[in-house]
Design a protein around this motif. Structure first.
Motif, PDB file in Angstrom:
ATOM      1  N   CYS A 168      -5.705  -4.074   0.467  1.00  0.00           N
ATOM      2  CA  CYS A 168      -6.341  -2.783   0.733  1.00  0.00           C
ATOM      3  C   CYS A 168      -7.000  -2.732   2.112  1.00  0.00           C
ATOM      4  O   CYS A 168      -7.052  -1.674   2.744  1.00  0.00           O
ATOM      5  CB  CYS A 168      -7.380  -2.482  -0.339  1.00  0.00           C
ATOM      6  SG  CYS A 168      -6.666  -2.271  -1.985  1.00  0.00           S
ATOM      7  N   ASN A 169      -7.476  -3.875   2.599  1.00  0.00           N
ATOM      8  CA  ASN A 169      -8.122  -3.940   3.914  1.00  0.00           C
ATOM      9  C   ASN A 169      -7.128  -4.166   5.051  1.00  0.00           C
ATOM     10  O   ASN A 169      -7.523  -4.393   6.193  1.00  0.00           O
ATOM     11  CB  ASN A 169      -9.173  -5.054   3.935  1.00  0.00           C
ATOM     12  CG  ASN A 169     -10.385  -4.726   3.061  1.00  0.00           C
ATOM     13  OD1 ASN A 169     -10.603  -3.567   2.716  1.00  0.00           O
ATOM     14  ND2 ASN A 169     -11.143  -5.746   2.695  1.00  0.00           N
ATOM     15  N   GLY A 181      -6.020  -8.394  -3.874  1.00  0.00           N
ATOM     16  CA  GLY A 181      -6.088  -6.938  -3.860  1.00  0.00           C
ATOM     17  C   GLY A 181      -6.946  -6.420  -2.723  1.00  0.00           C
ATOM     18  O   GLY A 181      -6.572  -5.470  -2.012  1.00  0.00           O
ATOM     19  N   LYS A 182      -8.089  -7.049  -2.503  1.00  0.00           N
ATOM     20  CA  LYS A 182      -8.978  -6.654  -1.419  1.00  0.00           C
ATOM     21  C   LYS A 182      -8.308  -6.851  -0.067  1.00  0.00           C
ATOM     22  O   LYS A 182      -8.405  -6.004   0.823  1.00  0.00           O
ATOM     23  CB  LYS A 182     -10.270  -7.472  -1.492  1.00  0.00           C
ATOM     24  CG  LYS A 182     -11.299  -7.119  -0.441  1.00  0.00           C
ATOM     25  CD  LYS A 182     -12.572  -7.943  -0.627  1.00  0.00           C
ATOM     26  CE  LYS A 182     -13.608  -7.592   0.434  1.00  0.00           C
ATOM     27  NZ  LYS A 182     -14.854  -8.398   0.255  1.00  0.00           N
ATOM     28  N   ALA A 183      -7.602  -7.977   0.088  1.00  0.00           N
ATOM     29  CA  ALA A 183      -6.918  -8.258   1.352  1.00  0.00           C
ATOM     30  C   ALA A 183      -5.828  -7.229   1.623  1.00  0.00           C
ATOM     31  O   ALA A 183      -5.626  -6.801   2.764  1.00  0.00           O
ATOM     32  CB  ALA A 183      -6.332  -9.666   1.313  1.00  0.00           C
ATOM     33  N   LYS A 203      -7.825 -14.153  -6.433  1.00  0.00           N
ATOM     34  CA  LYS A 203      -8.660 -13.036  -6.877  1.00  0.00           C
ATOM     35  C   LYS A 203      -8.954 -12.051  -5.753  1.00  0.00           C
ATOM     36  O   LYS A 203      -9.326 -10.902  -6.004  1.00  0.00           O
ATOM     37  CB  LYS A 203      -9.972 -13.569  -7.456  1.00  0.00           C
ATOM     38  CG  LYS A 203      -9.804 -14.392  -8.725  1.00  0.00           C
ATOM     39  CD  LYS A 203     -11.132 -14.900  -9.227  1.00  0.00           C
ATOM     40  CE  LYS A 203     -10.967 -15.746 -10.489  1.00  0.00           C
ATOM     41  NZ  LYS A 203     -12.270 -16.274 -10.971  1.00  0.00           N
ATOM     42  N   ASN A 204      -8.801 -12.489  -4.508  1.00  0.00           N
ATOM     43  CA  ASN A 204      -9.086 -11.623  -3.364  1.00  0.00           C
ATOM     44  C   ASN A 204      -7.839 -10.949  -2.795  1.00  0.00           C
ATOM     45  O   ASN A 204      -7.896 -10.286  -1.766  1.00  0.00           O
ATOM     46  CB  ASN A 204      -9.760 -12.438  -2.254  1.00  0.00           C
ATOM     47  CG  ASN A 204     -11.106 -12.988  -2.676  1.00  0.00           C
ATOM     48  OD1 ASN A 204     -11.875 -12.307  -3.348  1.00  0.00           O
ATOM     49  ND2 ASN A 204     -11.389 -14.234  -2.314  1.00  0.00           N
ATOM     50  N   SER A 215      -7.226  -1.766  -6.928  1.00  0.00           N
ATOM     51  CA  SER A 215      -8.069  -1.993  -5.753  1.00  0.00           C
ATOM     52  C   SER A 215      -7.942  -0.855  -4.743  1.00  0.00           C
ATOM     53  O   SER A 215      -8.878  -0.534  -4.021  1.00  0.00           O
ATOM     54  CB  SER A 215      -7.698  -3.325  -5.083  1.00  0.00           C
ATOM     55  OG  SER A 215      -7.943  -4.397  -5.973  1.00  0.00           O
ATOM     56  N   CYS A 216      -6.755  -0.279  -4.643  1.00  0.00           N
ATOM     57  CA  CYS A 216      -6.500   0.875  -3.793  1.00  0.00           C
ATOM     58  C   CYS A 216      -5.145   1.446  -4.192  1.00  0.00           C
ATOM     59  O   CYS A 216      -4.519   0.962  -5.130  1.00  0.00           O
ATOM     60  CB  CYS A 216      -6.524   0.503  -2.304  1.00  0.00           C
ATOM     61  SG  CYS A 216      -5.306  -0.743  -1.840  1.00  0.00           S
ATOM     62  N   GLU A 269      -5.262  -5.666 -11.427  1.00  0.00           N
ATOM     63  CA  GLU A 269      -6.395  -5.715 -10.509  1.00  0.00           C
ATOM     64  C   GLU A 269      -5.999  -5.236  -9.109  1.00  0.00           C
ATOM     65  O   GLU A 269      -6.725  -4.471  -8.467  1.00  0.00           O
ATOM     66  CB  GLU A 269      -6.958  -7.128 -10.436  1.00  0.00           C
ATOM     67  CG  GLU A 269      -8.177  -7.269  -9.521  1.00  0.00           C
ATOM     68  CD  GLU A 269      -8.727  -8.677  -9.511  1.00  0.00           C
ATOM     69  OE1 GLU A 269      -9.425  -9.020  -8.542  1.00  0.00           O
ATOM     70  OE2 GLU A 269      -8.459  -9.431 -10.459  1.00  0.00           O
ATOM     71  N   ARG A 306       0.829  -1.195   0.000  1.00  0.00           N
ATOM     72  CA  ARG A 306       0.000   0.000   0.000  1.00  0.00           C
ATOM     73  C   ARG A 306       0.874   1.259   0.000  1.00  0.00           C
ATOM     74  O   ARG A 306       1.966   1.275   0.592  1.00  0.00           O
ATOM     75  CB  ARG A 306      -0.924   0.025   1.227  1.00  0.00           C
ATOM     76  CG  ARG A 306      -1.986  -1.056   1.219  1.00  0.00           C
ATOM     77  CD  ARG A 306      -2.890  -0.945   2.458  1.00  0.00           C
ATOM     78  NE  ARG A 306      -2.100  -0.988   3.689  1.00  0.00           N
ATOM     79  CZ  ARG A 306      -1.652  -2.117   4.250  1.00  0.00           C
ATOM     80  NH1 ARG A 306      -1.912  -3.293   3.679  1.00  0.00           N
ATOM     81  NH2 ARG A 306      -0.946  -2.070   5.354  1.00  0.00           N
TER      82      ARG A 306
END
Length: 317
Positions: free
Chosen positions: A183-184, A179-181, A176-177, A207-208, A203, A126
């Motif tokens: 960013c979170n 990017g979400k992981a 696939k998850n 995501s962020c 991707e 990040r």
């Protein structure tokens, strides 16, 4: 007597049908171990398979989805597939005996078919992270895909070469998850060794706000001593938020097989690839970088399959 006649007919009729109609023989299925559906390896294997089925009436072809290079090598060694697309650093690990292998048995039956394209490691964190260099990854939660992926192998090699105590965390969630992981704040970094640009890195970067870590010249020098990797750079205009070239380590994707695979099958795969080279390059943006003149570059350690030699000579001439 009636039962004897029936028994004889049961044996004879299929033999007559088989001998009289060659077209009814079952097709041989060629299997190419690739990678995840979103990856370049799968797209390339699928492209080659589609072209094979267009040209040949004798063969079916399947792009086998896998977790990555390590799994591909295991499938090839266990004779569950005919070809495999694999990172070149992992090829060397299996071709020669090493304590990294559980069974420590070299895969001397391994043969190159052709080189495909160059790959580079993307280390994504990040933008607001306090991670500035690869040394800052020590003790962090790192995701590099499924167990057996080439990204995991390359990252661990990088850290070992640089004397940094950091390894991949074996996290149980789908790629696939990732990017979400990230960013979170559930993970600290995402590692991906692959050709660029690619859908996965794109991707994650979308995501962020993320940045790609540079590898310093001093650390690059340490890694390059193993001769498994090359110095590489990811262009600055490929991904959101990445405006400058990123210095990193690279390798190459290679298609391999076993020495004892029939010449006919190896020649078919190579011939189809050469005949439909420009069409195959259209299946994924990364494939546009493939160069027909570099397909048959001889590996320093792993020999070409015998059936490939004539194609290499034709290209050279």
């Amino acid at each position: 007597m009636r039962y004897l006649i029936i028994a004889l007919l049961t044996f004879i009729v299929p033999q007559i049908t088989w001998a009289g109609d060659e077209l009814e023989r079952p097709k041989r299925t060629i299997k190419i171990a690739s990678g995840s559906v979103v990856g370049v390896y799968y797209n390339l294997a699928n492209a080659i398979c589609q072209e094979i089925e267009k040209q040949s009436n004798d063969y079916n072809c399947v792009a086998v989805r896998t977790g990555g290079s390590e799994k591909n090598m295991q499938l090839l060694q266990d004779r569950n597939v005919d070809f495999a697309i694999i990172q070149s650093d992992i090829l060397n690990k299996y071709y020669e005996p090493t304590n990294e292998l559980e069974h420590n048995i070299p895969f001397k039956n391994l043969r190159n078919v052709f080189n495909l394209f160059d790959e580079a490691m993307a280390i994504m964190v990040r933008t607001d992270s306090d991670i500035r260099t690869i040394s800052d990854l020590k003790g962090r939660k790192i995701y590099a895909g499924k167990l057996g992926s080439g990204s995991i192998f390359a990252y661990n090699r990088l850290m070992q070469s640089c004397d940094i105590d950091s390894c991949v965390s074996h996290l149980k969630f789908d790629i696939k998850n990732a990017g979400k992981a990230l960013c979170n704040n559930n993970i600290d970094a995402v590692i991906f060794m692959g050709a660029h640009p690619n859908a996965f890195t794109h991707e994650v970067a979308n995501s962020c706000d993320v940045k790609l870590l540079n590898i310093s010249e001093a650390n690059l020098y340490k890694v390059l001593q193993s001769s498994l990797y090359i110095a590489s750079a990811i262009p600055g205009d490929f991904y959101m938020g990445v405006n400058e070239p990123v210095n990193t380590v690279g390798t190459s994707a290679t298609m391999v097989t076993r020495e004892d695979l029939e010449d006919e099958i190896v020649k078919l795969v190579v011939q189809v690839t050469l005949d439909d080279f420009e069409d195959i390059k259209q299946y994924h943006p990364v494939l546009a970088s493939m160069d027909k003149n570099k397909l048959f570059v001889e590996s320093k350690k792993i020999p070409l399959h015998d059936a490939v030699a004539e194609f290499r000579n034709n290209i050279a001439n």
